[in-house]
Design a protein around this motif. Structure first.
Motif, PDB file in Angstrom:
ATOM      1  N   THR A 141       0.808  -1.219   0.000  1.00 50.13           N
ATOM      2  CA  THR A 141       0.000   0.000   0.000  1.00 50.13           C
ATOM      3  C   THR A 141       0.845   1.275   0.000  1.00 50.13           C
ATOM      4  N   ILE A 142       2.151   1.137   0.136  1.00 55.21           N
ATOM      5  CA  ILE A 142       2.990   2.319   0.302  1.00 55.21           C
ATOM      6  C   ILE A 142       2.881   3.307  -0.869  1.00 55.21           C
ATOM      7  N   PRO A 143       2.879   2.860  -2.127  1.00 46.62           N
ATOM      8  CA  PRO A 143       2.687   3.838  -3.217  1.00 46.62           C
ATOM      9  C   PRO A 143       1.366   4.595  -3.101  1.00 46.62           C
ATOM     10  N   LEU A 144       0.331   3.927  -2.539  1.00 48.37           N
ATOM     11  CA  LEU A 144      -0.961   4.583  -2.356  1.00 48.37           C
ATOM     12  C   LEU A 144      -0.911   5.598  -1.225  1.00 48.37           C
ATOM     13  N   ALA A 145      -0.026   5.370  -0.258  1.00 43.59           N
ATOM     14  CA  ALA A 145       0.053   6.249   0.910  1.00 43.59           C
ATOM     15  C   ALA A 145       1.066   7.366   0.735  1.00 43.59           C
ATOM     16  N   ARG A 146       2.128   7.114  -0.035  1.00 45.97           N
ATOM     17  CA  ARG A 146       3.215   8.096  -0.133  1.00 45.97           C
ATOM     18  C   ARG A 146       3.457   8.624  -1.542  1.00 45.97           C
ATOM     19  N   GLY A 147       2.812   8.037  -2.545  1.00 40.34           N
ATOM     20  CA  GLY A 147       2.972   8.549  -3.893  1.00 40.34           C
ATOM     21  C   GLY A 147       4.215   8.033  -4.584  1.00 40.34           C
ATOM     22  N   PRO A 148       4.535   8.606  -5.752  1.00 38.29           N
ATOM     23  CA  PRO A 148       5.657   8.111  -6.544  1.00 38.29           C
ATOM     24  C   PRO A 148       7.015   8.495  -5.966  1.00 38.29           C
ATOM     25  N   SER A 149       8.050   7.847  -6.483  1.00 42.12           N
ATOM     26  CA  SER A 149       9.418   8.079  -6.020  1.00 42.12           C
ATOM     27  C   SER A 149       9.868   9.506  -6.297  1.00 42.12           C
ATOM     28  N   ARG A 150      10.529  10.101  -5.289  1.00 44.16           N
ATOM     29  CA  ARG A 150      11.085  11.446  -5.415  1.00 44.16           C
ATOM     30  C   ARG A 150      12.197  11.603  -4.383  1.00 44.16           C
ATOM     31  N   SER A 151      13.110  12.517  -4.645  1.00 47.69           N
ATOM     32  CA  SER A 151      14.308  12.607  -3.806  1.00 47.69           C
ATOM     33  C   SER A 151      14.728  14.044  -3.576  1.00 47.69           C
ATOM     34  N   ALA A 152      15.612  14.182  -2.597  1.00 51.27           N
ATOM     35  CA  ALA A 152      16.362  15.427  -2.459  1.00 51.27           C
ATOM     36  C   ALA A 152      17.466  15.439  -3.512  1.00 51.27           C
ATOM     37  N   THR A 153      18.131  16.576  -3.678  1.00 53.07           N
ATOM     38  CA  THR A 153      19.325  16.605  -4.518  1.00 53.07           C
ATOM     39  C   THR A 153      20.511  16.111  -3.697  1.00 53.07           C
ATOM     40  N   ILE A 154      21.577  15.721  -4.379  1.00 50.66           N
ATOM     41  CA  ILE A 154      22.781  15.296  -3.672  1.00 50.66           C
ATOM     42  C   ILE A 154      23.317  16.433  -2.818  1.00 50.66           C
ATOM     43  N   ALA A 155      23.324  17.639  -3.354  1.00 50.85           N
ATOM     44  CA  ALA A 155      23.833  18.796  -2.609  1.00 50.85           C
ATOM     45  C   ALA A 155      23.043  19.008  -1.325  1.00 50.85           C
ATOM     46  N   GLU A 156      21.709  18.847  -1.395  1.00 48.92           N
ATOM     47  CA  GLU A 156      20.875  19.026  -0.202  1.00 48.92           C
ATOM     48  C   GLU A 156      21.170  17.960   0.851  1.00 48.92           C
ATOM     49  N   VAL A 157      21.358  16.710   0.410  1.00 44.71           N
ATOM     50  CA  VAL A 157      21.643  15.628   1.359  1.00 44.71           C
ATOM     51  C   VAL A 157      23.000  15.842   2.020  1.00 44.71           C
ATOM     52  N   VAL A 158      23.991  16.198   1.220  1.00 36.28           N
ATOM     53  CA  VAL A 158      25.336  16.433   1.765  1.00 36.28           C
ATOM     54  C   VAL A 158      25.309  17.578   2.767  1.00 36.28           C
ATOM     55  N   GLU A 159      24.589  18.634   2.449  1.00 40.38           N
ATOM     56  CA  GLU A 159      24.511  19.780   3.350  1.00 40.38           C
ATOM     57  C   GLU A 159      23.836  19.391   4.663  1.00 40.38           C
ATOM     58  N   GLN A 160      22.770  18.571   4.578  1.00 37.89           N
ATOM     59  CA  GLN A 160      22.121  18.114   5.807  1.00 37.89           C
ATOM     60  C   GLN A 160      23.059  17.254   6.641  1.00 37.89           C
ATOM     61  N   ALA A 161      23.770  16.359   5.995  1.00 39.85           N
ATOM     62  CA  ALA A 161      24.707  15.495   6.720  1.00 39.85           C
ATOM     63  C   ALA A 161      25.767  16.324   7.436  1.00 39.85           C
ATOM     64  N   LYS A 162      26.261  17.352   6.779  1.00 40.50           N
ATOM     65  CA  LYS A 162      27.273  18.221   7.392  1.00 40.50           C
ATOM     66  C   LYS A 162      26.701  19.020   8.561  1.00 40.50           C
ATOM     67  N   SER A 163      25.402  19.308   8.508  1.00 45.99           N
ATOM     68  CA  SER A 163      24.787  20.149   9.541  1.00 45.99           C
ATOM     69  C   SER A 163      24.459  19.374  10.812  1.00 45.99           C
TER      70      SER A 163
END
Length: 438
Positions: free
Chosen positions: A162-184
């Motif tokens: 049921t997860i696609p019905l509950a959360r919708g299609p695949s989508r992501s952050a950008t690599i830059a956003e993930v790296v910045e969060q990890a550093k923070s």
């Protein structure tokens, strides 16, 4: 000053999102407390992977109101998206927020007074077909490790899910956003990367712009984090280049959790999985060739419609032959609006329970064998906060759980240990190599 309490059902992704929503409440002037401290607001983040998860929602609402009868009860998460009216009908629920709205619930609610018995709960749930953006999240403060959400949703169509019905299609952050969060993220030694379909990272604005391999290469350069751990990743997306990179990395640890669901090709096809047992076996073999001490965990669904005794035994023997460390076992449960719910040849509940029990016993044997293989080896343990029955616990790089008599000074520290023995609880007992703890 307003007080808020949270409770999370389900996966690591839910924990990361609860933590992120908690920080929004803190910014709005709320203080996070436990239910025993009678909060003004209670937020329940739900799961809907199994029927049991649905039942837990109503039970948790009842338990919360026993402890804090005047609390304004908000229900969010996957179950809230799928069955908002059913949740709104639970006595004591004041508001229900869906996938679109859960990160903006403070914008929707300005009156925190509990509704009267004759008043309807507020429902803010829009169709999952609406365009969804990626909402970043990470957990902090409640555990030693941080769960960092890098991907959401799923574009697969497994017949039981049921997860696609509950959360919708695949989508992501950008690599830059993930790296910045990890550093923070400060004062954290280990980050666990999470997502609904983690290996499908890289879809941004409905287009593939990057991939998971490029993400882990970028994160490997974040020097402020000692360890990165990959959570559940689909076998068809766990390409050999990812395995090879983890094997050579100084930060990504040798631990993979790879959903199998069934060791029968017939059942995998009915489940609409995107691989067969041959590919799975090849992935495990490649991991062990590159990282002999790697921990491999598996998800398995038993009692799927059409699974005969012969199909189950084929799956059992396939798992028994694999060099894996543990199995997470789930008896199949019918979920509304899924293809599997209307399939014939339904397996009786009693048989599902029996098969699940057999696999859980196998998992115990696998884990014991994995632990015993490592006795006499040295490893690095990240010790957790807090004492549990007078002991402190932690995990090695390859996810061996260890116990020592409680020493507060070890919490959130990486320590070299010698893995000496296995205690009555099935945990490994280490000996500190004090000269190499850091």
């Amino acid at each position: 000053m307003k007080k808020v309490a949270f409770h999370t059902l389900g996966c690591k992704l839910n924990f990361s999102e609860t933590s992120a929503i908690g920080r929004l409440f803190t910014e709005a002037g709320f203080v996070t407390v436990t239910l025993a401290q009678r909060p003004h607001v209670f937020v329940l983040n739900t799961c809907s992977v199994t029927e049991n998860a649905d039942d837990k929602c109503a039970k948790m609402v009842r338990e919360a109101l026993k402890m804090a009868p005047e609390a304004f009860v908000i229900v969010i998460g996957c179950y809230a998206q799928l069955k908002p009216e059913a949740i709104a009908a639970i006595p004591g629920v004041d508001a229900v927020f869906g996938t679109h709205e859960k990160f903006k619930l403070l914008d929707w609610i300005t009156d925190w007074h509990k509704k009267k018995s004759d008043e309807s709960a507020t429902i803010q749930v829009t169709s999952i077909k609406e365009k969804l953006t990626f909402s970043p999240a990470y957990s902090i403060g409640d555990r030693t490790r941080t769960f960092l959400k890098v991907q959401d949703g799923c574009s697969y169509a497994c017949s039981f899910c049921t997860i696609p019905l509950a959360r919708g299609p695949s989508r992501s952050a950008t690599i830059a956003e993930v790296v910045e969060q990890a550093k923070s993220i400060k004062n954290v030694k280990e980050i666990v990367l999470t997502g609904v379909n983690l290996g499908d990272f890289g879809i941004i604005d409905d287009k593939r712009q990057t991939n998971f391999f490029e993400l882990i290469q970028a994160l490997d350069k974040v020097e402020s984090i000692e360890r990165f751990r990959i959570s559940s990743i689909e076998p068809n997306l766990l390409r050999n280049e990812i395995i090879d990179f983890v094997a050579s990395s100084k930060r990504f640890v040798p631990h993979f959790h790879i959903p199998l669901q069934s060791g029968s090709d017939k059942i995998l096809k009915l489940m609409r999985r995107r691989y067969l047992t041959k590919l799975y076996q090849e992935r495990v073999a490649h991991i062990k060739a590159k990282m002999p001490t790697c921990c491999i965990g598996v998800d398995v669904l038993v009692g799927f419609p059409g699974e005969t005794e012969e199909d189950f035994l084929e799956s059992y023997h396939f798992l028994n032959a694999l060099p894996i460390a543990y199995i997470h076992v789930f008896p199949y449960s019918e979920r509304a609006h899924t293809k599997a719910a209307s399939m014939a040849e339904v397996v009786p509940q009693k048989e599902r329970v029996k098969r699940a029990r057999m696999l859980r016993i196998l998992s115990e044997k696998k884990l014991s064998h994995f632990y015993r293989q490592h006795l006499g080896h040295t490893a690095t343990v990240l010790f957790e906060y807090g004492a549990n029955d007078g002991v402190i616990e932690g995990f090695t790089e390859n996810y061996i759980r260890v116990q020592l008599p409680h020493q507060e000074a070890l919490a959130n520290r990486l320590c070299k240990v010698l893995l000496k023995a296995i205690n009555a609880e099935g945990m490994v007992v280490p000996e500190l190599c004090t000269s190499t703890s850091f």
